[in-house]
Design an enzyme around this catalytic site. Structure first.
Site, PDB file in Angstrom:
ATOM      1  CG  HIS A   1      -0.255   0.297   2.503  1.00  0.00           C
ATOM      2  ND1 HIS A   1       0.509  -0.648   3.159  1.00  0.00           N
ATOM      3  CD2 HIS A   1      -0.189   1.423   3.237  1.00  0.00           C
ATOM      4  CE1 HIS A   1       1.002  -0.108   4.253  1.00  0.00           C
ATOM      5  NE2 HIS A   1       0.600   1.155   4.331  1.00  0.00           N
TER       6      HIS A   1
ATOM      7  CG  HIS B   1      -0.337   5.787   2.094  1.00  0.00           C
ATOM      8  ND1 HIS B   1      -1.623   5.312   1.951  1.00  0.00           N
ATOM      9  CD2 HIS B   1       0.137   5.253   3.247  1.00  0.00           C
ATOM     10  CE1 HIS B   1      -1.914   4.542   2.984  1.00  0.00           C
ATOM     11  NE2 HIS B   1      -0.856   4.487   3.785  1.00  0.00           N
TER      12      HIS B   1
END
Length: 158
Positions: free
Chosen positions: A63, A78
Site C-alpha cells: 500500500h 501511499h
C-alpha cells in the site's frame, strides 16, 4: 555570501487531481505526522516512482513505498488512504526494496476494480518524510489535474 540552494522536483506518481494535505480525511496525513507534501485523487492504475533514488521502504501490503534520493531525502507514496486493509489484494509490486529507480519507473500496478469493490478511498498522499531536512517545500496548487510521470507536484530545496 549565501550558497545557491539545490532544487529538486517530485513528479506525480499517479494521475488525478491534487489536494492540499490538510484536506485529506485522515489525521495522520492532514496533521503531517508522517511527512509534508500533498495528495492526489488517484485515477490511474500504475503507480510510478516520483523521483530518482533507491526504494528504501516497501510495505508487505504493497500500500506504500518510499524512495530515498541521493541527497538523503525520503519521498513516501501511499496508494489510497485505507488500502492497507486489503493486505496486498489488488496491488502488484513491480519493484522491490533495494531497487534503484528513476522518476517514471512503474512501481505498483493497482487493480482499480478490486479497490473500488472494497470502497478504498483513492486519495494518495505524496510526502517528504524527513521534511525537516529540506529548506523549502512547495506543492503544486490544489485542484490541479496532473499526469503520472509527467507533471511536477512538489519542489524542494536542500
Amino acid at each position: 555570501m549565501t550558497a545557491e540552494k539545490n532544487k529538486y522536483q517530485v513528479l506525480a506518481p499517479v494521475s488525478g487531481k491534487t489536494l492540499e494535505l490538510d484536506s485529506v480525511p485522515d489525521p495522520v496525513f492532514a496533521e503531517k505526522l508522517t511527512g509534508d507534501g500533498l495528495a492526489i485523487e488517484m485515477e490511474s492504475d500504475t503507480v510510478l516512482a516520483p523521483c530518482d533514488g533507491v526504494i528504501s521502504l516497501f510495505f508487505e501490503t504493497k500500500h506504500a513505498f518510499a524512495i530515498t534520493t541521493d541527497e538523503g531525502i525520503q519521498i513516501l507514496v501511499h496508494v489510497g488512504l485505507d488500502s492497507i486493509i486489503l493486505n496486498g489484494e489488488g496491488l502488484t509490486a513491480l519493484k522491490h526494496a533495494g531497487d534503484r529507480v528513476t522518476a517514471g519507473t512503474p512501481v505498483i500496478k493497482a487493480d482499480m476494480d478490486v479497490l473500488k469493490k472494497h470502497s478504498i478511498n483513492m486519495i494518495s498522499p505524496v510526502l517528504v518524510v524527513n521534511f525537516d531536512q529540506v529548506s523549502e517545500l512547495c506543492p503544486c496548487n490544489a485542484g490541479t489535474a496532473v499526469t503520472a510521470g509527467t507533471d511536477e507536484v512538489l519542489q524542494y530545496a536542500v
